[in-house]
Design an enzyme around this catalytic site. Structure first.
Site, PDB file in Angstrom:
ATOM      1  N   ASP A   8      50.945  44.807  31.853  1.00 14.55           N
ATOM      2  CA  ASP A   8      50.249  43.914  32.060  1.00 14.55           C
ATOM      3  C   ASP A   8      50.347  43.591  33.407  1.00 14.55           C
ATOM      4  OD1 ASP A   8      48.896  41.076  31.233  1.00 14.55           O
ATOM      5  OD2 ASP A   8      50.823  40.360  31.399  1.00 14.55           O
ATOM      6  N   ASP A  10      49.731  39.951  35.563  1.00 17.94           N
ATOM      7  CA  ASP A  10      50.388  38.758  35.930  1.00 17.94           C
ATOM      8  C   ASP A  10      51.629  38.524  35.069  1.00 17.94           C
ATOM      9  OD1 ASP A  10      48.350  37.500  37.686  1.00 17.94           O
ATOM     10  OD2 ASP A  10      47.160  37.579  35.597  1.00 17.94           O
TER      11      ASP A  10
END
Length: 189
Positions: A8, A10
């Site tokens: 991922d 953020d």
């Protein structure tokens, strides 16, 4: 087929300050460069899978996102690490503007970004690893058949996610990366 390290963005690559899309607002998560460099050395593909509601909401556009991610990739390259592909979802079912307001199959927890990467890059999902910081990251990877699910942080994932392992820092991920064989894949945007 090769394993992939799915990341991922953020909260895993960069500190999540909210809709980060400029170098000036970027702080990298401790250990991310070492993790990606280790995955590269061991023959793993490194694939970013990221929801980008900031595009849907009109905070920045796809070109600004692509320019920013080119800068992020360059930061990795200068540190001896390489991101093979970036998949992003620019949609939001409630807060998207115009065509970006839609229920799609790519926004996590849907598995569309993972499925596209698996298909496009010849990834073996069962021997792959997902590192995320949210329940939706874990759900999407699980549905796509990713074998190892690592949750960075303290978010709760629910009783159905018994195969999720909680980690406190990125150094813990390195043990999950066994050597693989094969060359490096190309970039996908």
């Amino acid at each position: 087929m090769r394993p992939a390290l799915f990341l991922d963005r953020d909260g895993v690559i960069n500190v999540d300050h909210g809709y980060v899309h400029t170098p000036e607002t970027t702080d990298f998560v401790a250990g991310i460069f070492d993790l990606v460099a280790t995955a590269n050395r061991r023959g793993w593909l490194v694939v970013v899978v990221t929801n980008q509601a900031g595009i849907a909401r009109g905070y920045y556009d796809e070109q600004q996102f692509n320019t920013y991610m080119a800068w992020v990739r360059a930061q990795f390259e200068t540190r001896g690490a390489h991101i093979d592909a970036i998949y992003f979802c620019p949609h939001h079912p409630e807060h998207g503007l115009g065509d970006y307001r839609q229920q799609c199959d790519c926004r996590k927890p849907a598995p569309g970004m993972f499925q596209a990467a698996i298909r496009d890059l010849g990834i073996d999902p069962g021997s792959s690893v997902m590192v995320g910081d949210s329940a939706t990251d874990m759900q999407a990877a699980d549905v796509a058949g990713v074998g190892t699910l690592l949750l960075l942080g303290s978010e709760q994932v629910g009783p159905r996610s018994t195969n999720v392992r909680r980690i406190t820092d990125l150094a813990e991920v390195i043990d999950a990366l066994t050597p693989a064989s094969g060359g490096r894949a190309g970039s996908v945007r």
